[in-house]
Design a protein around this motif. Structure first.
Motif, PDB file in Angstrom:
ATOM      1  N   VAL A   1      39.320  33.604  34.162  1.00  0.00           N
ATOM      2  CA  VAL A   1      39.002  34.880  33.507  1.00  0.00           C
ATOM      3  C   VAL A   1      39.034  36.025  34.509  1.00  0.00           C
ATOM      4  O   VAL A   1      39.422  37.148  34.171  1.00  0.00           O
ATOM      5  N   PHE A   2      38.664  35.747  35.740  1.00  0.00           N
ATOM      6  CA  PHE A   2      38.633  36.787  36.765  1.00  0.00           C
ATOM      7  C   PHE A   2      39.869  36.779  37.658  1.00  0.00           C
ATOM      8  O   PHE A   2      39.856  37.337  38.754  1.00  0.00           O
ATOM      9  N   GLY A   3      40.950  36.157  37.191  1.00  0.00           N
ATOM     10  CA  GLY A   3      42.221  36.238  37.893  1.00  0.00           C
ATOM     11  C   GLY A   3      42.415  35.220  38.989  1.00  0.00           C
ATOM     12  O   GLY A   3      43.425  35.260  39.700  1.00  0.00           O
ATOM     13  N   VAL A   4      41.457  34.289  39.157  1.00  0.00           N
ATOM     14  CA  VAL A   4      41.606  33.225  40.153  1.00  0.00           C
ATOM     15  C   VAL A   4      42.321  32.065  39.466  1.00  0.00           C
ATOM     16  O   VAL A   4      41.731  31.331  38.685  1.00  0.00           O
TER      17      VAL A   4
ATOM     18  N   PRO B   1      45.051  33.528  60.795  1.00  0.00           N
ATOM     19  CA  PRO B   1      45.049  33.618  59.328  1.00  0.00           C
ATOM     20  C   PRO B   1      43.652  33.423  58.752  1.00  0.00           C
ATOM     21  O   PRO B   1      42.938  32.473  59.098  1.00  0.00           O
ATOM     22  N   LEU B   2      43.262  34.330  57.867  1.00  0.00           N
ATOM     23  CA  LEU B   2      41.987  34.252  57.166  1.00  0.00           C
ATOM     24  C   LEU B   2      42.241  33.925  55.717  1.00  0.00           C
ATOM     25  O   LEU B   2      43.188  34.440  55.109  1.00  0.00           O
ATOM     26  N   LEU B   3      41.412  33.068  55.150  1.00  0.00           N
ATOM     27  CA  LEU B   3      41.561  32.640  53.762  1.00  0.00           C
ATOM     28  C   LEU B   3      40.359  33.124  52.956  1.00  0.00           C
ATOM     29  O   LEU B   3      39.211  32.794  53.289  1.00  0.00           O
ATOM     30  N   ALA B   4      40.604  33.913  51.939  1.00  0.00           N
ATOM     31  CA  ALA B   4      39.531  34.410  51.086  1.00  0.00           C
ATOM     32  C   ALA B   4      38.841  33.226  50.412  1.00  0.00           C
ATOM     33  O   ALA B   4      39.503  32.362  49.837  1.00  0.00           O
TER      34      ALA B   4
ATOM     35  N   GLY C   1      35.176  32.612  40.405  1.00  0.00           N
ATOM     36  CA  GLY C   1      36.044  33.689  39.941  1.00  0.00           C
ATOM     37  C   GLY C   1      35.553  35.055  40.332  1.00  0.00           C
ATOM     38  O   GLY C   1      36.148  35.732  41.184  1.00  0.00           O
ATOM     39  N   VAL C   2      34.440  35.477  39.782  1.00  0.00           N
ATOM     40  CA  VAL C   2      33.961  36.840  39.998  1.00  0.00           C
ATOM     41  C   VAL C   2      33.628  37.084  41.469  1.00  0.00           C
ATOM     42  O   VAL C   2      33.866  38.174  42.001  1.00  0.00           O
ATOM     43  N   SER C   3      33.099  36.093  42.172  1.00  0.00           N
ATOM     44  CA  SER C   3      32.673  36.306  43.555  1.00  0.00           C
ATOM     45  C   SER C   3      33.847  36.486  44.507  1.00  0.00           C
ATOM     46  O   SER C   3      33.667  37.005  45.616  1.00  0.00           O
ATOM     47  N   LEU C   4      35.043  36.085  44.102  1.00  0.00           N
ATOM     48  CA  LEU C   4      36.188  36.318  44.984  1.00  0.00           C
ATOM     49  C   LEU C   4      36.478  37.814  45.107  1.00  0.00           C
ATOM     50  O   LEU C   4      36.991  38.269  46.130  1.00  0.00           O
ATOM     51  N   HIS C   5      36.149  38.593  44.095  1.00  0.00           N
ATOM     52  CA  HIS C   5      36.356  40.038  44.187  1.00  0.00           C
ATOM     53  C   HIS C   5      35.384  40.659  45.195  1.00  0.00           C
ATOM     54  O   HIS C   5      35.735  41.613  45.897  1.00  0.00           O
TER      55      HIS C   5
END
Length: 620
Positions: free
Chosen positions: A111-114, A337-340, A352-356
């Motif tokens: 839902v949050f684009g992940v 390299p950094l990974l979100a 989902g939401v916390s990745l933003h």
């Protein structure tokens, strides 16, 4: 061949100068490609393709795969056309560190684009059914995922504290068999724990460095990427020297020293920083602020909002997190390299939401917005060998995120989601938003429900009438883990001597079985008109009771509520031979709002025989 005379050449030149007409471009033979067959085309959109920004282009998709990218795509009739003017198209986001327990979390993520999550520890009994769910008919509404399966840790080390048994290692000779077992279970990569707790001021067993090195070598021999969980700079350095491909978490015991940054650069490792959860340790209100973002709030149900508002029991000083941000900035400047990554669903985070929030923190640490976006798209795709995603180019899977505005200059624009596609299928976000609104409407109805008849005084039971009775609700019943196939036992009886010289008490005796799954045995009080029927106890803020045991022991209180799903909130209380009064507030149980309580459990959860007595149970 006959050569022209100079005069002839001059004559042609003179005619050209006088404007003698030449064949026009329109008269030249047309050289055009046939229209692309597509079922979706996103027109005139700003594109971040995973690495670079294109100011204006179009993207065509057929059968879940990107088939064309260009400013003037010719697309055959029949495609769904989406106007991308004023919007930005991104690859579907990838969260490089989560823990997945249910399809609900994968739906939250999408839902949050992940569109892809990298799970860093779950049981095969969980990941197996999840893989089937993602591959099944309903999988279009779930994010894709990869999993490490069971992590590699020492007996009693991090990863063994969650109430179920997992295999552990005591020496390097066990590494090949451990890796083979994880592969047989379907693991996509290997997670290793090198954490003695010192990064958080604690002490716990951990693997020896030679065992870590052996695990890395065994994993590499089988083609697996290795990620090492650390909490200190010393451990991070040892992990890199042992050959790890990457680190899970940025350490919190001080900013990175130059020698560590150089080592990380030279070893060409990656770092999944998990700033979204790390900053929650120092800034307890971060998750709650995310939940209030107007772009995100309509898609967060009551349980999501409550989870984002949760905080860690022991916060860290702000300096610890400022050091973590400085480390991330230094690593980026060195080209590491950094990974979100979020480490959801730890306190203050939601899938989902916390990745933003993580993206905003990467920018706060010093990354340009485009580098932060790459950390959530192309970089994790590359480092975890997912060659079919992470970029918007022809031939890649059509995992796509369309947002309003320009996140390449304002990273918070990723929250203004217009549409999400997984493998070319558009997610019904409007339907999800309506379901969330319905949840809140149902919540308001439960809050407005009358309290159970007879509960006005708050008194539940004093056990003085010579029978196992309650002042209201459906009364008391024995409760054990038989509900989930356990073998714990309990008997409920009445004792003739209670607290404060009263004439009765509830006596619970039995045995809690050993086992991998959570175990319990005791008594459950049902406040509703029937067992497990929700009751509104919103007039009360705490539970008060007297308790004792036949020996040094502990009593566990568990609160079951409809809002919690199948997982209760719990608190363990030390009890002795003498009667003592205890209070458990709903606030300390994760801020529970007791409007839909299903049951109140009192009993034992520690393995072995027990005998507990309970008296004067009431709500205040």
């Amino acid at each position: 061949m006959r050569l022209r005379s100079p005069r002839t050449v001059l004559t042609f030149a003179a005619l050209a100068a006088l404007g003698c007409p030449r064949p026009s471009a329109s008269e030249a033979p047309a050289r055009t490609s046939p229209p692309i067959a597509a079922d979706l085309v996103i027109r005139d959109v700003r594109l971040f393709d995973g690495a670079a920004v294109v100011a204006r282009t179009s993207v065509a998709v057929r059968d879940g795969v990107i088939v064309g990218v260009g400013p003037d795509l010719a697309v055959a009739d029949g495609a769904t056309v989406v106007d991308g003017a004023g919007r930005t198209l991104l690859p579907g986001l990838i969260d490089a560190h989560t823990h997945i327990q249910s399809p609900v979390q994968l739906r939250q993520a999408l839902v949050f684009g992940v569109t892809t999550e990298l799970d860093m520890f779950t049981l095969p009994a969980v990941s197996g059914p999840l893989r089937k769910a993602v591959a099944g008919a309903g999988g279009r509404a779930l994010a894709d995922f990869r999993s490490a399966g069971i992590l590699a840790t020492a007996p009693g080390g991090h990863g063994t504290e969650y109430g179920f048994a997992i295999p552990t290692l005591t020496g390097p000779d066990q590494a090949p068999a451990f890796v083979a077992a994880r592969l047989a279970e379907g693991a996509d990569y290997l997670k290793i724990v090198l954490d003695d707790g010192s990064g958080f001021g604690r002490s716990m067993p951990t693997l020896a460095v030679d065992t870590v090195r052996a695990l890395v070598e065994a994993a590499h021999a089988r083609g697996l990427t290795t990620v090492v969980h650390v909490s200190s700079q010393r451990e991070a350095t040892a992990a890199l020297e042992a050959g790890a491909d990457g680190l899970a978490h940025v350490f919190l015991d001080g900013p990175a020293q130059g020698a560590f940054v150089a080592l990380a650069r030279d070893k060409r490792v990656f770092v999944a920083d998990t700033l979204a959860v790390v900053l929650g340790l120092c800034e307890p209100g971060r998750g709650k602020a995310v939940a209030e973002d107007p772009e995100l709030k309509p898609f967060l149900g009551p349980a999501d909002a409550r989870a984002l508002s949760a905080t860690w029991p022991r916060p860290l000083p702000a300096s610890a997190c400022e050091g973590a941000l400085a480390t991330v900035g230094a690593l980026h400047r060195a080209g590491v390299p950094l990974l979100a990554s979020t480490d959801a669903p730890n306190p203050g985070t939601v899938h989902g939401v916390s990745l933003h929030d993580e993206l905003a923190l990467l920018v706060r640490a010093g990354l340009p917005a485009t580098a932060a976006l790459a950390a959530a798209t192309s970089v994790p795709a590359d480092r975890f060998k997912m060659g079919d995603r992470g970029r918007v180019i022809a031939g890649k899977r059509a995992d796509l995120l369309l947002v309003r505005g320009d996140p390449t200059t304002d990273i918070t624009a990723t929250r203004a989601i217009e549409a999400v596609w997984k493998a070319g299928h558009r997610l019904d976000r409007d339907g999800y938003r309506k379901a969330v609104a319905d949840e809140y409407a149902a919540l308001e109805a439960r809050r407005a429900a009358p309290p159970p008849p007879g509960s006005e005084s708050g008194k539940i039971a004093a056990f003085e009438a010579g029978k196992l009775a309650a002042e209201f609700g459906a009364g008391w019943q024995p409760a054990t883990d038989a509900l989930i196939g356990g073998t714990s036992t309990v008997e409920l009886n009445l004792s003739k001597k209670g607290a404060r010289k009263s004439k009765g008490a509830l006596r619970m005796s039995g045995a809690v079985a050993e086992g991998e799954q959570p175990k319990w045995a005791g008594a459950m009080f049902f406040p509703g008109a029937a067992p497990m029927q929700p009751a509104n106890l919103g007039n009360f803020t705490k539970l008060v009771f007297a308790a004792r045991s036949d020996g040094a022991s502990a009593l566990t209180v568990m609160v079951f509520a409809e809002q919690l799903g199948i997982a209760p909130l719990r608190k363990e209380i030390a009890v002795g031979r003498e009667w003592a009064e205890h209070t458990v507030t709903f606030a300390e149980l994760g801020g529970l709002e007791p409007h839909d309580v299903l049951g109140l459990f009192f009993g034992a959860t520690q393995a072995g025989p027990f005998a507990l007595e309970l008296d004067d149970v009431r709500l205040e």
